[in-house]
Motif scaffolding. Structure first.
Motif, PDB file in Angstrom:
ATOM      1  N   ASP A  84       2.562  -9.264  -1.476  1.00 26.47           N
ATOM      2  CA  ASP A  84       2.925  -8.175  -0.692  1.00 26.47           C
ATOM      3  C   ASP A  84       4.515  -8.172  -0.160  1.00 26.47           C
ATOM      4  O   ASP A  84       4.809  -8.372   0.865  1.00 26.47           O
ATOM      5  CB  ASP A  84       2.199  -8.258   0.674  1.00 26.47           C
ATOM      6  N   TYR A 136      -5.439  -0.020   0.937  1.00 26.38           N
ATOM      7  CA  TYR A 136      -5.500  -1.493   0.782  1.00 26.38           C
ATOM      8  C   TYR A 136      -5.638  -2.066   2.265  1.00 26.38           C
ATOM      9  O   TYR A 136      -4.700  -1.704   2.961  1.00 26.38           O
ATOM     10  CB  TYR A 136      -4.457  -2.146  -0.188  1.00 26.38           C
ATOM     11  N   ASN A 137      -6.489  -2.920   2.482  1.00 26.00           N
ATOM     12  CA  ASN A 137      -6.767  -3.418   3.752  1.00 26.00           C
ATOM     13  C   ASN A 137      -6.982  -2.539   4.902  1.00 26.00           C
ATOM     14  O   ASN A 137      -6.624  -2.499   6.130  1.00 26.00           O
ATOM     15  CB  ASN A 137      -5.462  -4.336   4.312  1.00 26.00           C
ATOM     16  N   LYS A 138      -7.284  -1.240   4.458  1.00 29.44           N
ATOM     17  CA  LYS A 138      -7.633  -0.229   5.193  1.00 29.44           C
ATOM     18  C   LYS A 138      -6.414   0.304   6.121  1.00 29.44           C
ATOM     19  O   LYS A 138      -6.538   0.669   7.318  1.00 29.44           O
ATOM     20  CB  LYS A 138      -8.982  -0.448   6.135  1.00 29.44           C
ATOM     21  N   HIS A 187       0.071  -6.795   4.291  1.00 31.14           N
ATOM     22  CA  HIS A 187      -0.978  -6.956   3.710  1.00 31.14           C
ATOM     23  C   HIS A 187      -1.496  -8.648   3.706  1.00 31.14           C
ATOM     24  O   HIS A 187      -0.537  -9.158   3.517  1.00 31.14           O
ATOM     25  CB  HIS A 187      -1.183  -6.452   2.309  1.00 31.14           C
ATOM     26  N   CYS A 188      -2.623  -8.758   3.145  1.00 32.30           N
ATOM     27  CA  CYS A 188      -3.301 -10.069   3.315  1.00 32.30           C
ATOM     28  C   CYS A 188      -3.123 -10.843   1.852  1.00 32.30           C
ATOM     29  O   CYS A 188      -3.870 -11.418   1.204  1.00 32.30           O
ATOM     30  CB  CYS A 188      -4.670 -10.178   3.361  1.00 32.30           C
ATOM     31  N   SER A 224       0.769  -1.278   0.127  1.00 28.56           N
ATOM     32  CA  SER A 224      -0.115   0.130  -0.002  1.00 28.56           C
ATOM     33  C   SER A 224       0.845   1.389  -0.013  1.00 28.56           C
ATOM     34  O   SER A 224       0.481   2.287  -0.195  1.00 28.56           O
ATOM     35  CB  SER A 224      -0.892   0.086   1.211  1.00 28.56           C
TER      36      SER A 224
END
Ligand code: LLP
Length: 447
Positions: free
Chosen positions: A357, A391-393, A352-353, A318
């Protein structure tokens, strides 16, 4: 490779000292503590010097900073103060440039699909010119001119010269098979010149080409420039822009052309093509990349016997999508021991999931790397923050400029409230519902 990080990858004012590496006279360890992580740190002196070097190489008024590489109000102001024009590629970039106080006539508007709002905003701001990409945009300009009674809009025509170069397929733009510009080979460029000349809505000022980005061979940039210069001569236009694209070193030992080498190559090429006038360049990455680095906090280290070591930090794709998107390669080092040997091989990953990443696929790191260490990836000053996401907040990082022993926050860190800012509450719901844990704020104060 176990040697220390190359100083060639660090900002120009980077210095080792008792408190580890400092940039702009400020310790990175201290910056990590004070502003939290992840954090983008820019060496303001480096940014200014690169601007000056570009102006010295190409000439005053002939360098437009491609703001897509890194833009915020402070950066727009800095580039303007250093005498650069600003290349903006959307209404949003235009808004930031204007917010910085950059006068319209120091701004050029790019974009392959500008809408009415962007075109009107640019014209109303009095931009130096609009770089027109296609015939539909010409239709739009003509309609807007009629509806709003506009004076002829100064335009430069973007041409696809049939010369493409660059560090990855996604960032090669100048080929015939490109979404950008009027094709030279197809005759579209010549037709565009005729149409712009015969239109009462446009004042034709010149032609433009940009072959691609992260180009390490100055010869390719010169080839592109020669092609568009020949076309400029043939069509008898008054202005020529040869784009940006000069590459930078992301890893130690990579050799990159200087602004002076780029300028000499292009100058010779356009002269040989018969162009005697001045020409404009649009560097982005080569101005900002090495001036910036990213600070992360190591949160987890996992050794998988016989496989590899993973080092997890508190950011990831991100704040730097380049490895995932273009196979971009980076290095890493520890600000507390910047020039230590780096015998440990590890995959530097984010939080990140997904397995993609990855920040550095095969990073060399000091053997005593530990959880809670502050870690830095150099040369993230271009297309890092600019392409950051939630992304992924994850809240986007803060950006600081350092200079002469002082640090100033130029973009604040996003908060979790910011993450809820755009969510529209349903009937009877309150915005930012109760019970939201302020994890971000906590991280800031405990880092
Ligand atoms: N002029 C035009 C018309 C451009 O499209 C670009 C970049 C530039 C100038 C500046 O190019 P530079 O000097 O920065 O190479 N996100 C990608 C790079 C995309 C470049 C887009 N256009 C990356 O991270 O590599």
């Amino acid at each position: 490779m176990s040697e220390a990080v190359s100083p060639d990858l660090l900002p120009l004012t980077a210095q080792d000292g008792p408190d580890g590496l400092s940039v702009g006279g400020v310790s990175l360890v201290e910056l990590g503590r004070r502003f939290g992580t992840p954090l983008f740190v820019y060496d303001e002196e480096h940014l200014r010097r690169r601007c000056r070097e570009a102006v010295a190489a190409f000439g005053p008024g002939l360098v437009a900073y491609a703001s897509k590489a890194f833009l915020c109000t402070a950066m727009a102001r800095l580039a303007h103060e250093e005498g650069l024009l600003l290349d903006v590629a959307s209404g949003g970039e235009l808004r930031v440039a204007l917010n910085a106080g950059v006068p319209g006539d120091r701004i050029v508007l790019h974009g392959n699909n500008k809408d009415d709002g962007e075109l009107l905003a640019a014209v109303r701001a009095g931009v130096r010119h609009v770089v027109v990409d296609n015939f539909d945009e010409m239709d739009r300009i003509e309609r807007l001119a009629t509806v709003h009674g506009l004076a002829p809009v100064p335009v430069v025509l973007r041409v696809a010269p049939g010369v493409a170069a660059g560090g990855h397929q996604a960032i090669r733009t100048g080929g015939t098979d490109s979404k950008f510009g009027f094709g030279l080979a197809t005759g579209a460029a010549a037709a565009a010149v005729r149409r712009a000349r015969s239109s009462g809505a446009m004042a034709l000022e010149g032609v433009h080409a940009h072959v691609g980005s992260q180009v390490l061979d100055a010869g390719r940039l010169a080839d592109g420039a020669a092609t568009i210069a020949r076309f400029a001569v043939e069509s008898g236009v008054a202005g020529l822009t040869v784009g940006g694209g000069l590459g930078v070193a992301y890893e130690g030992g990579e050799r990159v052309p200087s602004f002076a080498e780029w300028a000499t190559g292009v100058r010779t090429a356009v002269r040989d093509a018969g162009w005697t006038g001045p020409f404009v360049v649009e560097p982005g990455r080569s101005v900002t990349a090495r001036a910036g680095l990213t600070l992360y906090r190591v949160g987890t280290i996992k050794h998988i016997e016989g496989v590899r070591t993973y080092v997890g930090v508190d950011g990831g794709m991100s704040d730097n999508i380049r490895p995932a998107l273009y196979g971009g390669r980076y290095e890493a080092f520890l600000p507390r021991a910047p020039f230590a040997d780096r015998p440990l091989r590890a995959r530097l990953v984010g939080k990140h999931c997904e397995s993609g990443d990855i920040l550095v696929d095969d990073a060399a790191l000091p053997a005593d790397l530990a959880v809670s260490d502050l870690l830095a990836t150099p040369v993230t000053g271009a297309y890092g923050y600019a392409m950051a996401s939630n992304y992924n907040k994850l809240p986007r990082p803060a950006v600081v400029f350092v200079r002469d022993g002082g640090a100033r926050l130029v973009v604040r860190r996003e908060t979790e409230d910011d993450l809820l800012r755009l969510d529209v509450p349903g009937p009877g719901e309150r915005p930012g519902a109760a019970g939201v844990a302020q994890v971000t704020a906590r991280r800031l104060t405990t880092a």
